[in-house]
Structures are given as structure tokens and as C-alpha cells.
Design an enzyme around this catalytic site. Structure first.
Site, mmCIF file in Angstrom:
data_model
loop_
_atom_site.group_PDB
_atom_site.id
_atom_site.type_symbol
_atom_site.label_atom_id
_atom_site.label_comp_id
_atom_site.label_asym_id
_atom_site.label_seq_id
_atom_site.Cartn_x
_atom_site.Cartn_y
_atom_site.Cartn_z
ATOM 1 N N PRO A 10 34.374 18.802 -33.237
ATOM 2 C CA PRO A 10 35.564 19.519 -33.024
ATOM 3 C C PRO A 10 35.130 20.664 -32.302
ATOM 4 O O PRO A 10 34.497 21.185 -33.254
ATOM 5 C CB PRO A 10 35.719 18.949 -34.652
ATOM 6 C CG PRO A 10 35.577 19.153 -35.296
ATOM 7 C CD PRO A 10 34.127 18.488 -34.522
ATOM 8 N N ASN A 11 36.482 20.887 -31.666
ATOM 9 C CA ASN A 11 36.508 21.656 -30.554
ATOM 10 C C ASN A 11 34.995 21.996 -29.906
ATOM 11 O O ASN A 11 35.240 23.073 -29.086
ATOM 12 C CB ASN A 11 36.205 23.546 -32.139
ATOM 13 C CG ASN A 11 37.769 23.179 -32.564
ATOM 14 O OD1 ASN A 11 38.919 22.504 -32.218
ATOM 15 N ND2 ASN A 11 37.530 22.715 -34.015
ATOM 16 N N ARG A 18 35.927 28.759 -25.808
ATOM 17 C CA ARG A 18 35.757 29.339 -27.261
ATOM 18 C C ARG A 18 35.229 30.530 -28.247
ATOM 19 O O ARG A 18 33.728 30.532 -27.573
ATOM 20 C CB ARG A 18 35.941 28.383 -28.240
ATOM 21 C CG ARG A 18 35.842 28.379 -29.370
ATOM 22 C CD ARG A 18 35.586 26.672 -30.856
ATOM 23 N NE ARG A 18 34.918 26.956 -31.318
ATOM 24 C CZ ARG A 18 34.397 26.139 -31.940
ATOM 25 N NH1 ARG A 18 33.073 25.275 -31.747
ATOM 26 N NH2 ARG A 18 34.141 26.808 -33.778
ATOM 27 N N TYR A 23 29.817 31.588 -29.347
ATOM 28 C CA TYR A 23 29.236 30.563 -29.116
ATOM 29 C C TYR A 23 28.583 31.004 -27.393
ATOM 30 O O TYR A 23 27.947 29.600 -27.059
ATOM 31 C CB TYR A 23 29.987 29.047 -29.473
ATOM 32 C CG TYR A 23 30.508 29.550 -30.295
ATOM 33 C CD1 TYR A 23 29.581 29.056 -31.156
ATOM 34 C CD2 TYR A 23 32.049 29.226 -30.680
ATOM 35 C CE1 TYR A 23 30.052 28.258 -32.394
ATOM 36 C CE2 TYR A 23 32.177 28.944 -32.360
ATOM 37 C CZ TYR A 23 31.134 29.080 -33.239
ATOM 38 O OH TYR A 23 31.364 28.587 -34.469
ATOM 39 N N ASN A 74 25.937 18.031 -33.609
ATOM 40 C CA ASN A 74 25.975 19.397 -33.676
ATOM 41 C C ASN A 74 27.998 18.499 -34.310
ATOM 42 O O ASN A 74 28.741 18.394 -33.471
ATOM 43 C CB ASN A 74 26.849 20.166 -32.813
ATOM 44 C CG ASN A 74 27.391 21.230 -32.787
ATOM 45 O OD1 ASN A 74 27.542 21.574 -34.121
ATOM 46 N ND2 ASN A 74 27.153 22.096 -32.117
ATOM 47 N N ALA A 77 32.726 21.726 -37.537
ATOM 48 C CA ALA A 77 32.792 22.060 -38.894
ATOM 49 C C ALA A 77 33.014 21.330 -39.767
ATOM 50 O O ALA A 77 32.843 21.141 -41.088
ATOM 51 C CB ALA A 77 34.406 22.518 -38.989
ATOM 52 N N GLU A 98 19.761 17.782 -37.282
ATOM 53 C CA GLU A 98 21.097 18.955 -37.148
ATOM 54 C C GLU A 98 21.184 19.829 -36.280
ATOM 55 O O GLU A 98 20.137 20.680 -36.468
ATOM 56 C CB GLU A 98 21.501 18.993 -38.584
ATOM 57 C CG GLU A 98 22.189 20.313 -38.741
ATOM 58 C CD GLU A 98 22.268 20.795 -40.302
ATOM 59 O OE1 GLU A 98 22.345 20.075 -40.915
ATOM 60 O OE2 GLU A 98 23.630 21.496 -40.294
ATOM 61 N N HIS A 100 22.825 23.725 -34.246
ATOM 62 C CA HIS A 100 24.604 24.018 -34.205
ATOM 63 C C HIS A 100 23.510 26.018 -33.059
ATOM 64 O O HIS A 100 22.882 26.513 -33.898
ATOM 65 C CB HIS A 100 24.484 25.054 -35.936
ATOM 66 C CG HIS A 100 24.663 23.907 -36.558
ATOM 67 N ND1 HIS A 100 26.132 23.843 -36.678
ATOM 68 C CD2 HIS A 100 24.319 23.958 -37.230
ATOM 69 C CE1 HIS A 100 26.082 22.852 -38.018
ATOM 70 N NE2 HIS A 100 25.238 23.011 -38.254
ATOM 71 N N ARG A 107 26.396 33.811 -40.623
ATOM 72 C CA ARG A 107 28.093 33.782 -40.655
ATOM 73 C C ARG A 107 28.982 33.131 -41.821
ATOM 74 O O ARG A 107 28.178 34.151 -42.837
ATOM 75 C CB ARG A 107 28.455 32.336 -39.697
ATOM 76 C CG ARG A 107 27.308 33.192 -38.610
ATOM 77 C CD ARG A 107 28.168 31.140 -37.137
ATOM 78 N NE ARG A 107 29.438 31.998 -37.666
ATOM 79 C CZ ARG A 107 30.741 31.145 -36.983
ATOM 80 N NH1 ARG A 107 29.761 29.440 -36.532
ATOM 81 N NH2 ARG A 107 31.588 31.318 -35.986
HETATM 82 C C1 DQA Z 1 28.915 24.706 -35.118
HETATM 83 C C2 DQA Z 1 28.965 26.001 -35.983
HETATM 84 C C3 DQA Z 1 30.380 25.622 -37.513
HETATM 85 O O1 DQA Z 1 30.161 26.592 -38.452
HETATM 86 C C4 DQA Z 1 31.385 25.896 -36.303
HETATM 87 O O2 DQA Z 1 32.151 25.164 -37.400
HETATM 88 C C5 DQA Z 1 31.314 25.008 -34.774
HETATM 89 C C6 DQA Z 1 30.680 25.520 -34.149
HETATM 90 C C7 DQA Z 1 27.466 25.853 -34.337
HETATM 91 O O3 DQA Z 1 27.492 24.612 -32.880
HETATM 92 O O4 DQA Z 1 27.749 27.032 -33.895
HETATM 93 O O5 DQA Z 1 32.598 24.308 -34.687
HETATM 94 O O6 DQA Z 1 28.102 23.947 -34.993
#
Ligand code: DQA
Length: 147
Positions: A10-11, A18, A23, A74, A77, A98, A100, A107
Site C-alpha cells: 500500500p501507498n 509521498r 522515501y 515491500n 504498512a 523483505e 523497505h 523510525r
Molecule cells: C516502507 C516502510 C513502512 O513502515 C511504511 O509503512 C511503508 C514503506 C518502506 O519501504 O520504507 O509504506 O515499507
């Protein structure tokens, strides 16, 4: 030919605009192009997907079984909340990296917990968009020479 699924949660479709201070300015489309270039270098195939929906991500993990040799995930959240994604990974028995963009451990405390980590082969975080080609290399290296 070896094939990897690169799955984004998501997002992440909003990357570029964003919270660029967290990011970066690279868009998801730019990242997809970086991944295709790395895959071409290494002589492997990638499928790049994004969904904002937890169920669609579970479905994509299920569909990877038999279609791909590994997954780079990735989960955004959902990393911090989703038992369903953890169970899906355990069910398909594929190696999962995994990933990110940000260093989730530097964080907020709620981001320190990952439901993906216990079932992941390894974790890459904190290197921004560059983490994607790193993850492809890591997964490729692991499959070529496990252990
Ligand atoms: C994320 C880190 C997550 O905590 C966050 O909710 C994201 C992006 C990252 O790529 O740094 O949406 O996965």
C-alpha cells in the site's frame, strides 16, 4: 530462466511525491525500470506488481508458487500488521526478501515490528530505491548457492 516476483504494498504507488524526505524522489515506475535493468544484467525474469489491498497481495503470493523462484516483498504498512501475509509466505515455501526503502528500525516504534521478518530469507532496508536491485542480487545469489 529464473523468475522473481517483486511485490509492492500500500501507498508505494505514490512514491516520488509521498513524503520524499523519507522515501526519496524516485517513482515506482523508475524503480520498476531499475529492476528490469538489473534482471537483464543477471539474465533473469521479473514480474513487478503493486497493490493497496492486503487480499490482493495474499493472492499474488499464492500465485507465485510454481510461477516464480522467489519473491521480493515491500509490504509497506502491512509489514507491521499482517498475519495473513506472514501465513501466505509460510504456505508457498518460496524464498522471500523483505524490503523497505527506509530504515524501519530508525523510525517510530510501531515500525520496528515485522510480521514478515520471521518467515523471510533476509531483510534489506534503509537504502532507498537502491535496495531493489540489491534485493534482486541477494535473492539470485542465494538461489545459485544456498547457505
Ligand atoms: C516502507 C516502510 C513502512 O513502515 C511504511 O509503512 C511503508 C514503506 C518502506 O519501504 O520504507 O509504506 O515499507
Amino acid at each position: 530462466m529464473m523468475s522473481f516476483l517483486i511485490l509492492n504494498g500500500p501507498n508505494l504507488n505514490l512514491l516520488g511525491t509521498r513524503q520524499p524526505e523519507v522515501y526519496g524522489h524516485t517513482t515506482l515506475q523508475d524503480i520498476e525500470a531499475m529492476c528490469h535493468a538489473k534482471a537483464k544484467d543477471l539474465g533473469l525474469k521479473i514480474t513487478f506488481e503493486q497493490s493497496n489491498s492486503e487480499g490482493a497481495l495474499v493472492d499474488a503470493i499464492h500465485a507465485a508458487r510454481g510461477a516464480h523462484n522467489g519473491i521480493i516483498l515491500n509490504a509497506g504498512a502491512y509489514t507491521h500488521t499482517s498475519v495473513a501475509l506472514m501465513d501466505a509466505i509460510s504456505s508457498v515455501e518460496l524464498p522471500v526478501v523483505e524490503l523497505h526503502l527506509s530504515n524501519i528500525h530508525a523510525r517510530e516504534e510501531f515500525r520496528h515490528r515485522s510480521y514478515i521478518a520471521p518467515v523471510a530469507l533476509g531483510i534489506i532496508c534503509g537504502f532507498g530505491a537502491a535496495g531493489y536491485p540489491l534485493a534482486i542480487e541477494a535473492l539470485n545469489g542465494h538461489i545459485a548457492a544456498p547457505g
